[in-house]
Design an enzyme around this catalytic site. Structure first.
Site, PDB file in Angstrom:
ATOM      1  CB  SER A 149      -0.883   0.009   1.256  1.00 40.08           C
ATOM      2  OG  SER A 149      -1.520   1.251   1.446  1.00 40.08           O
ATOM      3  CE1 TYR A 163      -4.378  -1.890   4.874  1.00 43.28           C
ATOM      4  CE2 TYR A 163      -3.494   0.306   4.547  1.00 43.28           C
ATOM      5  CZ  TYR A 163      -3.987  -0.874   4.037  1.00 43.28           C
ATOM      6  OH  TYR A 163      -4.091  -1.029   2.665  1.00 43.28           O
ATOM      7  CB  SER A 166       0.377  -4.678   8.654  1.00 42.56           C
ATOM      8  OG  SER A 166      -0.572  -3.994   7.855  1.00 42.56           O
ATOM      9  CE  LYS A 167      -1.746  -3.778   3.215  1.00 37.12           C
ATOM     10  NZ  LYS A 167      -1.838  -4.999   2.398  1.00 37.12           N
TER      11      LYS A 167
END
Length: 257
Positions: A149, A163, A166-167
């Site tokens: 992302s 998020y 994690s990306k």
């Protein structure tokens, strides 16, 4: 060096697409099948996965193998990989699209929520790579595309701390695997999409918020899933044969804003 015509080498390649029931994964499944790939479509949502399979078949693609898989479960991933190899052959490619979005801020997120996001977005990608890579190494060829992302390149506006981190981990995993596996014939790259019109994003944002983000994007629009799928197809194909460990930005120019 022989000239590779874009897309021609995809015909009869076999591979796995996770998160194939919706969004970018669904678009990638349709596009790769349209290019003649034999595909195994994995997702946790059996109903939507069947819909994707029906779309692939109606569009003239080879009938895909579908597997209801929770990618957090390594044993389940290994079982599905074995069935995939038996049905469509050793995988030439793996597209890791499966992921979840959490919007909770750092001061509010619980350990359970943080771990849940990481379990899908990071451990799930690791599990799928770990299951598929031995077959690619054995045949001395393969391409893995991990969908990260724009959040993995900076921070997420829509997503929360789980998020974003994690990306970043997906990008780091991609680059480490690329260094280890390239000498063995396996290429690993990441796609870093910006805001894309997927159900996951639309369900987690308000119209006013989306309008503000569009105004901050130089291209003045969000991407369609099919646009991201075309980049995935390029990274899977031999046309990207010299790309190893890349984190490809497809975000409408947000870094320029």
């Amino acid at each position: 060096m022989e000239i590779v015509r874009l897309g021609e080498d995809l015909h009869n390649k076999s591979g796995v697409i996770t998160g194939a029931a919706a969004g970018i994964g669904r678009a990638a499944a349709r596009l790769l099948a349209a290019h003649g790939c034999r595909t195994a479509l994995w997702d946790i949502d059996a109903v939507k996965l069947a819909q994707t399979a029906a779309e692939v078949k109606s569009a003239g693609g080879q009938e895909p193998l579908t597997e209801v898989v929770d990618i957090r479960d390594q044993a389940r991933v290994l079982e599905s990989t074995a069935r995939t190899r038996e049905r469509i052959g050793a995988p030439d490619f793996l597209v890791n699209c499966a992921g979840i979005l959490s919007r909770t801020s750092f001061q509010e997120v619980t350990q359970e929520e943080f771990d849940r996001v990481w379990a899908v977005n990071v451990r799930g990608v690791f599990n799928c790579c770990r299951a598929v890579v031995p077959f690619m190494v054995q045949q001395k060829k393969g391409s893995i595309v991990n969908v990260a992302s724009v959040a993995g390149r900076t921070t997420s506006i829509l997503g929360g701390v789980g998020y974003t981190t994690s990306k970043h981990a997906v990008v780091g995993l991609t680059r480490h695997l690329a260094r280890e596996l390239a000498p063995l014939g396996v290429r690993v790259n990441a796609l870093c999409p910006g805001a894309t019109l997927t159900a996951m994003v639309l369900d987690n944002s308000e119209e006013q918020e989306r309008s503000r983000l569009i105004a901050a994007t130089p291209l003045r629009r969000w991407a369609e899933p099919e646009e991201q799928a075309m980049i995935i197809a390029f990274l899977v194909s031999d046309a990207s044969s010299n790309m190893v460990g890349a984190a490809v930005d497809a975000n409408g120019g947000v870094f320029m804003a």
